[in-house]
Motif scaffolding. Structure first.
Motif, PDB file in Angstrom:
ATOM      1  N   HIS A 105     -13.692 -98.899  39.690  1.00 10.33           N
ATOM      2  CA  HIS A 105     -14.267 -98.001  40.698  1.00 10.33           C
ATOM      3  C   HIS A 105     -15.156 -96.949  40.036  1.00 10.33           C
ATOM      4  N   GLY A 106     -14.748 -96.506  38.844  1.00 13.56           N
ATOM      5  CA  GLY A 106     -15.592 -95.561  38.101  1.00 13.56           C
ATOM      6  C   GLY A 106     -16.961 -96.165  37.822  1.00 13.56           C
ATOM      7  N   CYS A 107     -16.984 -97.442  37.445  1.00 13.49           N
ATOM      8  CA  CYS A 107     -18.271 -98.125  37.184  1.00 13.49           C
ATOM      9  C   CYS A 107     -19.117 -98.184  38.461  1.00 13.49           C
ATOM     10  N   PRO A 109     -14.395 -90.686  31.611  1.00 14.71           N
ATOM     11  CA  PRO A 109     -14.062 -89.585  32.520  1.00 14.71           C
ATOM     12  C   PRO A 109     -14.034 -90.006  33.986  1.00 14.71           C
ATOM     13  N   MET A 110     -14.846 -91.016  34.332  1.00 17.88           N
ATOM     14  CA  MET A 110     -14.852 -91.483  35.721  1.00 17.88           C
ATOM     15  C   MET A 110     -13.531 -92.173  36.069  1.00 17.88           C
ATOM     16  N   THR A 111     -12.933 -92.854  35.091  1.00 10.13           N
ATOM     17  CA  THR A 111     -11.647 -93.521  35.335  1.00 10.13           C
ATOM     18  C   THR A 111     -10.614 -92.485  35.784  1.00 10.13           C
ATOM     19  N   ILE A 112     -10.583 -91.355  35.090  1.00 10.42           N
ATOM     20  CA  ILE A 112      -9.598 -90.320  35.432  1.00 10.42           C
ATOM     21  C   ILE A 112      -9.922 -89.713  36.801  1.00 10.42           C
ATOM     22  N   ALA A 113     -11.206 -89.500  37.057  1.00 12.25           N
ATOM     23  CA  ALA A 113     -11.592 -88.936  38.375  1.00 12.25           C
ATOM     24  C   ALA A 113     -11.151 -89.865  39.503  1.00 12.25           C
ATOM     25  N   MET A 114     -11.257 -91.170  39.291  1.00 12.69           N
ATOM     26  CA  MET A 114     -10.867 -92.106  40.352  1.00 12.69           C
ATOM     27  C   MET A 114      -9.360 -92.147  40.539  1.00 12.69           C
ATOM     28  N   SER A 133      -1.619 -93.639  24.019  1.00 14.13           N
ATOM     29  CA  SER A 133      -1.054 -93.434  25.355  1.00 14.13           C
ATOM     30  C   SER A 133      -0.776 -91.956  25.585  1.00 14.13           C
ATOM     31  N   GLN A 134      -0.310 -91.282  24.541  1.00 12.85           N
ATOM     32  CA  GLN A 134      -0.026 -89.850  24.688  1.00 12.85           C
ATOM     33  C   GLN A 134      -1.305 -89.070  25.014  1.00 12.85           C
ATOM     34  N   VAL A 135      -2.403 -89.450  24.362  1.00 10.93           N
ATOM     35  CA  VAL A 135      -3.686 -88.784  24.640  1.00 10.93           C
ATOM     36  C   VAL A 135      -4.123 -89.060  26.081  1.00 10.93           C
ATOM     37  N   TYR A 136      -4.040 -90.337  26.508  1.00 11.97           N
ATOM     38  CA  TYR A 136      -4.454 -90.684  27.879  1.00 11.97           C
ATOM     39  C   TYR A 136      -3.640 -89.892  28.896  1.00 11.97           C
ATOM     40  N   VAL A 137      -2.324 -89.839  28.668  1.00 15.75           N
ATOM     41  CA  VAL A 137      -1.441 -89.151  29.613  1.00 15.75           C
ATOM     42  C   VAL A 137      -1.762 -87.655  29.654  1.00 15.75           C
ATOM     43  N   ARG A 138      -1.991 -87.082  28.476  1.00 15.92           N
ATOM     44  CA  ARG A 138      -2.327 -85.650  28.422  1.00 15.92           C
ATOM     45  C   ARG A 138      -3.615 -85.370  29.218  1.00 15.92           C
ATOM     46  N   ASN A 139      -4.629 -86.224  29.017  1.00 14.97           N
ATOM     47  CA  ASN A 139      -5.909 -86.027  29.721  1.00 14.97           C
ATOM     48  C   ASN A 139      -5.743 -86.164  31.232  1.00 14.97           C
ATOM     49  N   LYS A 140      -4.930 -87.127  31.653  1.00 11.81           N
ATOM     50  CA  LYS A 140      -4.739 -87.339  33.093  1.00 11.81           C
ATOM     51  C   LYS A 140      -4.023 -86.149  33.709  1.00 11.81           C
ATOM     52  N   ARG A 141      -3.024 -85.631  33.017  1.00 13.78           N
ATOM     53  CA  ARG A 141      -2.271 -84.490  33.561  1.00 13.78           C
ATOM     54  C   ARG A 141      -3.143 -83.225  33.585  1.00 13.78           C
ATOM     55  N   ALA A 170      -6.334 -83.148  33.993  1.00 12.43           N
ATOM     56  CA  ALA A 170      -7.253 -83.301  35.136  1.00 12.43           C
ATOM     57  C   ALA A 170      -6.526 -82.999  36.448  1.00 12.43           C
ATOM     58  N   CYS A 171      -5.253 -83.388  36.547  1.00 11.77           N
ATOM     59  CA  CYS A 171      -4.460 -83.047  37.745  1.00 11.77           C
ATOM     60  C   CYS A 171      -4.389 -81.543  37.887  1.00 11.77           C
ATOM     61  N   ASP A 172      -4.043 -80.860  36.796  1.00 11.09           N
ATOM     62  CA  ASP A 172      -3.921 -79.387  36.827  1.00 11.09           C
ATOM     63  C   ASP A 172      -5.217 -78.755  37.325  1.00 11.09           C
TER      64      ASP A 172
END
Ligand code: NDP
Length: 291
Positions: A144-146, A272-277, A47-55, A57-59
Motif C-alpha cells: 500500500h505504501g508503494c 517510512p510509507m510502510t509504517i504510515a500505512m 526486529s527491535q529497530v522495526y518495533v521501536r520505529n513503529k511504536r 510513529a504511534c506515539d
C-alpha cells in the motif's frame, strides 16, 4: 534530466499528520484512541529497530501502543494465549506480531490466530482472500505504501506495464494483485495495470525489467537493478532495504536515476510509507470497530 526523487519520508510525514488530526478529533469527541499491540519474540536486532520505529510513529500520532516483548524460548502455546487475550481486548484495534519468529513457533499458526478484524498487517488468510477477491478489509502495509507513492505523485498506472521483481507474500504477490485490479470505491488501490512478476527463475531478468513503465524491485539483493535494466523514462519504486558496509541501500543501483524519470530513495522511500500505512490501518480498524 536526472530523475525526480519520490520522497517517501515527506509523504509519510503528511500522512502521519492527517492520521494525528483524525485521532485528536476522536479523542476530543470523547472516543477512545486507536490502540496497537506489538508482539516481539526474542532479541533479533533488526526486529527491535522495526518495533521501536513503529511504536515511535504511534506515539507521534496519538495512537496507543503496547509492547509485549517475550523471551526467545517462548512456547507457541504462550504466544497463542497472548494473542487470544489481545483479540479480546476492546482497547486493541491492531495486533502486529513482528516476524520472523523463533524456530519453535509455527508462524502460520500464529498468523491464523489473530482476529482478522485487527490483523493490521494483512497476513491472515481471510484478509489475503479478501484482497485477492477485490474487497479488502485492509491493504498490506508495504504494497500500500508503494501504491500511495504512485497515486500521491500522480503517476498513472492504468494500462501501463508494471514489472515487480520478487514474489513474497509480504510484498511482491499482494502488490501485483493490487496493481492489476480494477479500482472501485471499495478497492481504491486497484491500479488497472498490466503486471508482470519476476523471480529467480526468470531466464532473462533484464529483458523483463526493460519493458517496465513502472519497475518495482522487492528482492533483497543490493543494487541488483542496474541502469541498463531500466527503460528510459521509467519510474522505479525500490522496496529493497539492504545493509552494505553499515550503510543502507536499495535493490536498485543509485545510477538508475540517470535513466529513470522518477525513483524512490533508500532510505527515505518505501520504508517510512510502510509504517504510515500501518498507522492508517490501525486508525481504520478503530473507526470500524468503535465507530
Ligand atoms: P523475500 O526474500 O521473501 O523475497 C524475495 C523475492 O525476490 C523472492 O521472490 C525471490 O525469488 C526474488 N529474488 C531474489 N533474488 C532474485 C534475483 N537475483 N532475481 C530475481 N528475483 C530474485 O523478501 P521480501 O519480499 O520480504 O523483501 C524484499 C526486500 O524488500 C528486502 O530487501 C526487504 O528488506 C525489503 N522490505 C522492505 C520493506 C519496506 O518497508 N521498505 C518491507 C518489507 C521488505 P524466489 O521466489 O524465486 O526465491
Amino acid at each position: 534530466m536526472p530523475a525526480i526523487r519520490l520522497d517517501g519520508k515527506a509523504l509519510a510525514e503528511n500522512l502521519r499528520a492527517e492520521i494525528a488530526a483524525k485521532v485528536a478529533s476522536r479523542v476530543a469527541g470523547g472516543q477512545q484512541p486507536p490502540g496497537l499491540a506489538v508482539v516481539l519474540v526474542g532479541d533479533n536486532p533488526a526486529s527491535q529497530v522495526y518495533v521501536r520505529n513503529k511504536r515511535k510513529a504511534c506515539d507521534q500520532t496519538g495512537i496507543r501502543s503496547w509492547l509485549h516483548h517475550l523471551p526467545a524460548d517462548t512456547s507457541q502455546r504462550t504466544l497463542l494465549d497472548l494473542i487470544a487475550e489481545l483479540n479480546a481486548n476492546p482497547e486493541v484495534h491492531g495486533i502486529l506480531v513482528q516476524l520472523p519468529l523463533p524456530h519453535q513457533i509455527d508462524e502460520k499458526a500464529v498468523i491464523d490466530a489473530i482476529d482478522p478484524d485487527v490483523d493490521v498487517d494483512t497476513f491472515h488468510p481471510e484478509n489475503v482472500g479478501r484482497l485477492m477477491a477485490g474487497h479488502p478489509r485492509f491493504y498490506p502495509c508495504t504494497p500500500h505504501g508503494c501504491v500511495q507513492i504512485l497515486q500521491r505523485n500522480n503517476i498513472p498506472t492504468a494500462g501501463r506495464e508494471v514489472v515487480i521483481v520478487g514474489r513474497s507474500n509480504i510484498v511482491g504477490k499482494p502488490l501485483a494483485l493490487m496493481l492489476m485490479q480494477k479500482p472501485t470505491p471499495n478497492n481504491p488501490a486497484g491500479g488497472d495495470a498490466i503486471v508482470t512478476v519476476a523471480h529467480t527463475r526468470a531466464p532473462d531478468l533484464a529483458a523483463l525489467t526493460r519493458r517496465a513503465d513502472i519497475l518495482i524491485p522487492a528482492v533483497g539483493v543490493p543494487r541488483l537493478i542496474t541502469p541498463d535494466m531500466v527503460k528510459p523514462g521509467a519510474v522505479v519504486i525500490d522496496v529493497g532495504i539492504n545493509s552494505v558496509g553499515g550503510k543502507l541501500c536499495g535493490d536498485a543501483d543509485e545510477r538508475v536515476a540517470e535513466v529513470a524519470s522518477a525513483v524512490t530513495p533508500v532510505p527515505g522511500g518505501v520504508g517510512p510509507m510502510t509504517i504510515a500505512m500501518l498507522l492508517s490501518n490501525t486508525l481504520q480498524s478503530c473507526e470500524r470497530l468503535d465507530g
